[in-house]
Design an enzyme around this catalytic site. Structure first.
Site, PDB file in Angstrom:
ATOM      1  N   PRO A  28       0.772  -1.247   0.000  1.00 23.55           N
ATOM      2  CG  PRO A  28      -0.005  -0.963   2.172  1.00 23.55           C
ATOM      3  CD  PRO A  28       0.717  -1.935   1.289  1.00 23.55           C
ATOM      4  CB  CYS A  29       3.044   2.856  -2.509  1.00 21.52           C
ATOM      5  SG  CYS A  29       2.179   2.441  -4.025  1.00 21.52           S
ATOM      6  CG  HIS A  30      -3.047   3.412  -1.001  1.00 23.39           C
ATOM      7  ND1 HIS A  30      -2.799   2.076  -1.274  1.00 23.39           N
ATOM      8  CD2 HIS A  30      -3.914   3.436   0.032  1.00 23.39           C
ATOM      9  CE1 HIS A  30      -3.497   1.328  -0.439  1.00 23.39           C
ATOM     10  NE2 HIS A  30      -4.178   2.129   0.368  1.00 23.39           N
TER      11      HIS A  30
END
Length: 182
Positions: free
Chosen positions: A141-143
């Site tokens: 989850p780089c978001h």
């Protein structure tokens, strides 16, 4: 048939648009924002760089588990993933990506915080580049990584999708917290 000489790929319609999934030997190795026709050359280049097969075979069955888990996540019914992953990157990138996986659902961290977590406190820009190279957005989850000032910064799928994902997690995180307190 045992998959050895190709990447299984499949397109999936989602609330954030078409995603193209790539699986190698039962492990999810790449998620692209957009249809296969638009992403084929990028996937082939990436596969060649990481010593993976450059033959792509449209094979939805090999991607079913990833597709089902992504569907459940994007509908708010799932908060974590239990997929076999094949993360191809440098040692530093893999450390950053593992730190991203460890960010709890519905929360964020700054690039600076991730740099500290991977014991490279001055490598804030390198953390940003590792995020940029993340081949498994959403699942890794780089978001959930934002600027130190709280600003949303770049995202492969666009800032609108990043905002959507963070909003989804905030909404479902609050709902689950409310249900836990009842």
């Amino acid at each position: 048939m045992e998959q050895k000489d190709y990447l299984a790929v499949s397109e999936q319609e989602t609330p954030i648009g078409v995603l193209t999934l790539s699986v190698y030997q039962g492990r999810l190795c790449r998620i692209d924002f957009g249809p296969l026709a638009a992403k084929r050359a990028d996937i082939v280049r990436w596969a060649a760089k990481h010593d993976l097969p450059t033959v792509l075979r449209d094979e939805a069955a090999a991607c079913t588990d990833a597709a089902d888990q992504l569907t459940a996540f994007l509908s708010g019914k799932r908060k974590t993933f239990s997929l076999k992953l094949l993360m191809k990157g440098t040692e530093f990138q893999c450390k950053v990506w593992q730190a991203l996986i460890d960010i709890p659902y519905g929360t964020t961290r700054s690039y600076k915080e991730i740099a500290r977590i991977v014991n490279r406190p001055k490598a804030v820009r390198a953390v940003g580049m590792a995020n940029n190279r993340n081949p498994l957005p959403i699942v890794v989850p780089c978001h959930r990584v934002i600027g130190t000032n709280g600003a949303l910064t770049g995202y492969a799928g666009g800032l609108g999708i990043k905002e959507y994902l963070l909003g989804l997690e905030t909404k479902h995180g609050l709902e689950s917290a409310a249900n836990d307190s009842v």
